[in-house]
Design an enzyme around this catalytic site. Structure first.
Site, PDB file in Angstrom:
ATOM      1  N   GLN A 210     -74.390  45.163 -44.287  1.00  0.00           N
ATOM      2  CA  GLN A 210     -75.605  45.873 -43.321  1.00  0.00           C
ATOM      3  C   GLN A 210     -76.440  45.494 -42.536  1.00  0.00           C
ATOM      4  O   GLN A 210     -76.906  45.847 -41.848  1.00  0.00           O
ATOM      5  CB  GLN A 210     -76.057  47.158 -44.865  1.00  0.00           C
ATOM      6  CG  GLN A 210     -75.238  47.751 -44.684  1.00  0.00           C
ATOM      7  CD  GLN A 210     -75.529  48.953 -45.814  1.00  0.00           C
ATOM      8  OE1 GLN A 210     -75.682  48.566 -47.152  1.00  0.00           O
ATOM      9  NE2 GLN A 210     -76.442  50.059 -45.594  1.00  0.00           N
TER      10      GLN A 210
ATOM     11  N   GLY B 269     -80.020  50.612 -52.634  1.00  0.00           N
ATOM     12  CA  GLY B 269     -78.856  49.954 -52.191  1.00  0.00           C
ATOM     13  C   GLY B 269     -78.499  49.741 -50.217  1.00  0.00           C
ATOM     14  O   GLY B 269     -79.128  50.080 -49.180  1.00  0.00           O
TER      15      GLY B 269
ATOM     16  N   HIS C 109     -68.727  49.293 -49.251  1.00  0.00           N
ATOM     17  CA  HIS C 109     -69.811  48.140 -48.098  1.00  0.00           C
ATOM     18  C   HIS C 109     -68.173  47.267 -48.198  1.00  0.00           C
ATOM     19  O   HIS C 109     -67.711  46.707 -47.102  1.00  0.00           O
ATOM     20  CB  HIS C 109     -70.849  48.183 -47.758  1.00  0.00           C
ATOM     21  CG  HIS C 109     -71.774  49.267 -47.386  1.00  0.00           C
ATOM     22  ND1 HIS C 109     -71.513  49.746 -45.847  1.00  0.00           N
ATOM     23  CD2 HIS C 109     -72.474  49.910 -47.835  1.00  0.00           C
ATOM     24  CE1 HIS C 109     -72.523  51.152 -45.965  1.00  0.00           C
ATOM     25  NE2 HIS C 109     -73.196  51.198 -47.107  1.00  0.00           N
TER      26      HIS C 109
ATOM     27  N   CYS D 224     -77.279  56.496 -46.514  1.00  0.00           N
ATOM     28  CA  CYS D 224     -76.505  55.411 -45.983  1.00  0.00           C
ATOM     29  C   CYS D 224     -77.688  54.869 -45.205  1.00  0.00           C
ATOM     30  O   CYS D 224     -77.756  55.583 -43.810  1.00  0.00           O
ATOM     31  CB  CYS D 224     -75.182  55.641 -46.027  1.00  0.00           C
ATOM     32  SG  CYS D 224     -74.838  53.224 -45.521  1.00  0.00           S
ATOM     33  N   LEU D 225     -78.045  53.359 -44.887  1.00  0.00           N
ATOM     34  CA  LEU D 225     -79.051  53.410 -44.194  1.00  0.00           C
ATOM     35  C   LEU D 225     -78.278  53.243 -42.909  1.00  0.00           C
ATOM     36  O   LEU D 225     -79.665  52.402 -41.798  1.00  0.00           O
ATOM     37  CB  LEU D 225     -79.753  51.721 -45.228  1.00  0.00           C
ATOM     38  CG  LEU D 225     -81.355  52.743 -45.548  1.00  0.00           C
ATOM     39  CD1 LEU D 225     -81.150  50.828 -47.196  1.00  0.00           C
ATOM     40  CD2 LEU D 225     -81.618  53.020 -45.586  1.00  0.00           C
TER      41      LEU D 225
ATOM     42  N   HIS E 260     -70.134  53.199 -53.602  1.00  0.00           N
ATOM     43  CA  HIS E 260     -71.388  53.306 -53.004  1.00  0.00           C
ATOM     44  C   HIS E 260     -71.301  51.729 -51.226  1.00  0.00           C
ATOM     45  O   HIS E 260     -71.177  51.715 -50.958  1.00  0.00           O
ATOM     46  CB  HIS E 260     -72.868  54.505 -52.702  1.00  0.00           C
ATOM     47  CG  HIS E 260     -73.076  54.323 -51.358  1.00  0.00           C
ATOM     48  ND1 HIS E 260     -73.311  55.695 -50.588  1.00  0.00           N
ATOM     49  CD2 HIS E 260     -73.691  53.878 -50.239  1.00  0.00           C
ATOM     50  CE1 HIS E 260     -73.741  55.195 -49.086  1.00  0.00           C
ATOM     51  NE2 HIS E 260     -73.976  53.637 -49.204  1.00  0.00           N
ATOM     52  N   GLU E 261     -72.012  51.386 -52.804  1.00  0.00           N
ATOM     53  CA  GLU E 261     -72.593  49.796 -51.972  1.00  0.00           C
ATOM     54  C   GLU E 261     -70.934  48.826 -51.933  1.00  0.00           C
ATOM     55  O   GLU E 261     -70.650  48.319 -50.874  1.00  0.00           O
ATOM     56  CB  GLU E 261     -73.274  48.866 -53.023  1.00  0.00           C
ATOM     57  CG  GLU E 261     -74.659  49.613 -52.584  1.00  0.00           C
ATOM     58  CD  GLU E 261     -74.728  49.944 -51.548  1.00  0.00           C
ATOM     59  OE1 GLU E 261     -74.826  49.236 -50.494  1.00  0.00           O
ATOM     60  OE2 GLU E 261     -76.245  51.577 -51.286  1.00  0.00           O
TER      61      GLU E 261
END
Length: 188
Positions: free
Chosen positions: A51, A46, A159, A113-114, A155-156
Protein backbone atom coordinates in the site's frame (compact mmCIF):
# COMPACT_ATOMS: atom_id res chain seq x y z
CA UNK A 1 10.93 8.15 9.66
CA UNK A 2 8.70 9.46 6.94
CA UNK A 3 5.10 9.39 5.88
CA UNK A 4 4.85 7.61 2.56
CA UNK A 5 2.17 7.97 -0.08
CA UNK A 6 -0.60 5.39 0.16
CA UNK A 7 -1.51 4.07 -3.26
CA UNK A 8 -5.21 3.81 -4.07
CA UNK A 9 -7.43 1.87 -6.47
CA UNK A 10 -7.15 1.47 -9.41
CA UNK A 11 -3.33 1.51 -9.03
CA UNK A 12 -2.16 -1.74 -10.69
CA UNK A 13 0.43 -2.31 -7.95
CA UNK A 14 -2.41 -3.25 -5.58
CA UNK A 15 -2.87 -6.41 -7.69
CA UNK A 16 0.77 -7.47 -7.33
CA UNK A 17 1.67 -10.56 -5.28
CA UNK A 18 4.28 -9.45 -2.74
CA UNK A 19 7.65 -11.17 -2.28
CA UNK A 20 8.91 -12.79 0.91
CA UNK A 21 11.31 -10.81 3.08
CA UNK A 22 14.76 -12.42 3.08
CA UNK A 23 16.83 -9.61 4.59
CA UNK A 24 16.01 -8.58 8.15
CA UNK A 25 18.08 -5.41 7.91
CA UNK A 26 17.88 -1.69 8.62
CA UNK A 27 15.93 -1.13 5.40
CA UNK A 28 13.20 -3.39 6.75
CA UNK A 29 13.17 -1.54 10.07
CA UNK A 30 12.92 1.80 8.25
CA UNK A 31 10.10 0.49 6.05
CA UNK A 32 8.14 -0.69 9.09
CA UNK A 33 8.72 2.56 11.01
CA UNK A 34 7.50 4.50 7.96
CA UNK A 35 4.50 2.19 7.59
CA UNK A 36 3.44 2.81 11.20
CA UNK A 37 3.86 6.56 10.80
CA UNK A 38 1.88 6.48 7.55
CA UNK A 39 -0.86 4.32 9.08
CA UNK A 40 -1.28 6.48 12.21
CA UNK A 41 -1.31 9.62 10.08
CA UNK A 42 -4.04 8.26 7.77
CA UNK A 43 -5.42 7.17 10.32
CA UNK A 44 -5.88 3.44 9.94
CA UNK A 45 -5.55 0.22 11.91
CA UNK A 46 -3.65 -1.88 9.39
CA UNK A 47 -1.33 -1.42 6.43
CA UNK A 48 0.48 -3.73 4.02
CA UNK A 49 3.81 -2.72 2.48
CA UNK A 50 2.34 -2.82 -1.04
CA UNK A 51 0.00 0.00 0.00
CA UNK A 52 3.07 2.24 0.16
CA UNK A 53 4.28 0.73 -3.11
CA UNK A 54 6.70 -1.85 -1.68
CA UNK A 55 5.88 -5.42 -2.79
CA UNK A 56 7.17 -7.19 0.33
CA UNK A 57 5.29 -9.52 2.68
CA UNK A 58 5.15 -7.06 5.58
CA UNK A 59 2.06 -5.99 7.55
CA UNK A 60 1.63 -3.55 10.38
CA UNK A 61 -1.47 -3.60 12.57
CA UNK A 62 -2.54 -1.56 15.56
CA UNK A 63 -6.16 -1.97 16.58
CA UNK A 64 -5.58 0.87 19.10
CA UNK A 65 -8.14 -0.36 21.61
CA UNK A 66 -10.07 2.43 23.28
CA UNK A 67 -9.61 2.84 26.98
CA UNK A 68 -13.15 2.11 28.21
CA UNK A 69 -12.79 4.09 31.44
CA UNK A 70 -11.20 7.22 30.02
CA UNK A 71 -13.17 10.42 30.36
CA UNK A 72 -13.43 12.22 27.00
CA UNK A 73 -12.17 15.51 28.46
CA UNK A 74 -9.90 15.90 31.44
CA UNK A 75 -9.62 19.11 33.42
CA UNK A 76 -6.21 20.40 34.48
CA UNK A 77 -5.81 22.11 37.82
CA UNK A 78 -5.21 25.38 36.01
CA UNK A 79 -8.73 25.17 34.62
CA UNK A 80 -7.67 24.41 31.06
CA UNK A 81 -9.22 21.42 29.39
CA UNK A 82 -7.03 18.95 27.60
CA UNK A 83 -8.10 15.84 25.73
CA UNK A 84 -6.68 12.57 26.94
CA UNK A 85 -5.05 10.24 24.45
CA UNK A 86 -8.15 8.25 23.48
CA UNK A 87 -6.25 5.15 22.43
CA UNK A 88 -3.26 3.20 23.58
CA UNK A 89 -0.88 2.07 20.90
CA UNK A 90 -0.31 -1.66 20.50
CA UNK A 91 1.77 -1.85 17.32
CA UNK A 92 2.22 -5.30 15.81
CA UNK A 93 4.44 -6.31 12.90
CA UNK A 94 3.89 -9.42 10.80
CA UNK A 95 6.69 -10.36 8.40
CA UNK A 96 6.14 -13.26 5.95
CA UNK A 97 2.80 -14.16 7.55
CA UNK A 98 1.17 -17.48 6.71
CA UNK A 99 -2.44 -18.15 7.67
CA UNK A 100 -3.91 -21.63 8.06
CA UNK A 101 -6.59 -23.66 9.85
CA UNK A 102 -9.48 -21.23 9.29
CA UNK A 103 -12.41 -21.88 11.64
CA UNK A 104 -15.75 -23.08 10.31
CA UNK A 105 -17.29 -20.28 12.30
CA UNK A 106 -17.34 -16.97 10.44
CA UNK A 107 -17.47 -13.36 11.57
CA UNK A 108 -18.78 -10.37 9.65
CA UNK A 109 -17.12 -6.98 10.02
CA UNK A 110 -17.74 -3.71 8.28
CA UNK A 111 -14.34 -3.28 6.63
CA UNK A 112 -12.61 -0.31 5.09
CA UNK A 113 -9.22 0.18 3.48
CA UNK A 114 -6.81 3.10 3.15
CA UNK A 115 -6.35 2.15 -0.53
CA UNK A 116 -10.12 2.28 -1.11
CA UNK A 117 -10.83 5.51 0.78
CA UNK A 118 -14.22 6.20 2.36
CA UNK A 119 -15.77 2.92 1.20
CA UNK A 120 -17.02 0.45 3.80
CA UNK A 121 -18.61 -2.94 3.27
CA UNK A 122 -19.44 -6.02 5.30
CA UNK A 123 -17.07 -8.91 4.64
CA UNK A 124 -17.45 -12.41 6.03
CA UNK A 125 -14.25 -14.20 7.07
CA UNK A 126 -13.25 -17.10 9.31
CA UNK A 127 -13.59 -15.98 12.93
CA UNK A 128 -10.37 -17.70 13.97
CA UNK A 129 -7.17 -18.55 12.14
CA UNK A 130 -3.73 -19.87 12.88
CA UNK A 131 -0.98 -17.40 12.01
CA UNK A 132 2.72 -18.00 11.62
CA UNK A 133 4.99 -15.03 11.06
CA UNK A 134 8.35 -13.45 11.81
CA UNK A 135 9.28 -10.23 13.57
CA UNK A 136 11.82 -7.58 12.53
CA UNK A 137 14.66 -9.78 13.75
CA UNK A 138 13.43 -12.83 11.87
CA UNK A 139 12.18 -14.59 15.01
CA UNK A 140 9.29 -17.02 14.36
CA UNK A 141 5.84 -16.92 15.98
CA UNK A 142 2.89 -19.29 15.81
CA UNK A 143 -0.44 -18.30 17.34
CA UNK A 144 -4.16 -18.90 17.05
CA UNK A 145 -5.83 -15.52 16.59
CA UNK A 146 -9.49 -14.52 16.82
CA UNK A 147 -11.70 -11.45 17.07
CA UNK A 148 -10.96 -8.18 15.36
CA UNK A 149 -7.27 -9.01 14.99
CA UNK A 150 -8.13 -12.16 12.99
CA UNK A 151 -10.28 -10.10 10.63
CA UNK A 152 -7.69 -7.37 10.25
CA UNK A 153 -4.87 -9.86 9.71
CA UNK A 154 -6.85 -11.64 6.98
CA UNK A 155 -7.68 -8.31 5.33
CA UNK A 156 -4.02 -7.23 5.33
CA UNK A 157 -2.87 -10.70 4.27
CA UNK A 158 -5.09 -10.39 1.18
CA UNK A 159 -3.03 -7.38 0.10
CA UNK A 160 0.03 -9.61 -0.13
CA UNK A 161 -1.85 -11.71 -2.68
CA UNK A 162 -3.07 -8.68 -4.64
CA UNK A 163 -6.61 -8.93 -3.24
CA UNK A 164 -8.67 -6.01 -1.93
CA UNK A 165 -11.59 -6.32 0.49
CA UNK A 166 -14.00 -5.18 -2.23
CA UNK A 167 -12.93 -8.26 -4.24
CA UNK A 168 -14.88 -10.33 -1.68
CA UNK A 169 -18.11 -8.53 -2.57
CA UNK A 170 -20.57 -9.52 -5.26
CA UNK A 171 -19.78 -7.94 -8.62
CA UNK A 172 -22.72 -5.57 -8.28
CA UNK A 173 -21.74 -4.41 -4.80
CA UNK A 174 -18.14 -3.95 -5.90
CA UNK A 175 -19.20 -1.83 -8.89
CA UNK A 176 -21.43 0.27 -6.64
CA UNK A 177 -18.55 0.82 -4.20
CA UNK A 178 -16.17 1.90 -6.96
CA UNK A 179 -18.82 4.22 -8.46
CA UNK A 180 -19.31 5.78 -5.05
CA UNK A 181 -15.55 6.27 -4.71
CA UNK A 182 -15.48 7.97 -8.13
CA UNK A 183 -18.24 10.38 -7.02
CA UNK A 184 -16.39 11.18 -3.79
CA UNK A 185 -13.21 11.89 -5.76
CA UNK A 186 -15.02 14.11 -8.25
CA UNK A 187 -16.55 16.10 -5.39
CA UNK A 188 -13.14 16.62 -3.75
Amino acid sequence: MAIREIIEVPDPRLKVVSDPVTLFDDDLKTLVADMFETMYDAPGIGLAAIQVGVPLRVLVIDLQPDDEDAEPVACNHDGHHHHHQPTKKEPRVFVNPVLSEPSDEHAIYNEGCLSVPEIYAEVERPARIRAQWQDLDGKHYDEVIDGMLATCLQHEMDHLEGILFIDHLSRLKRQMALKKLQKIRQAA
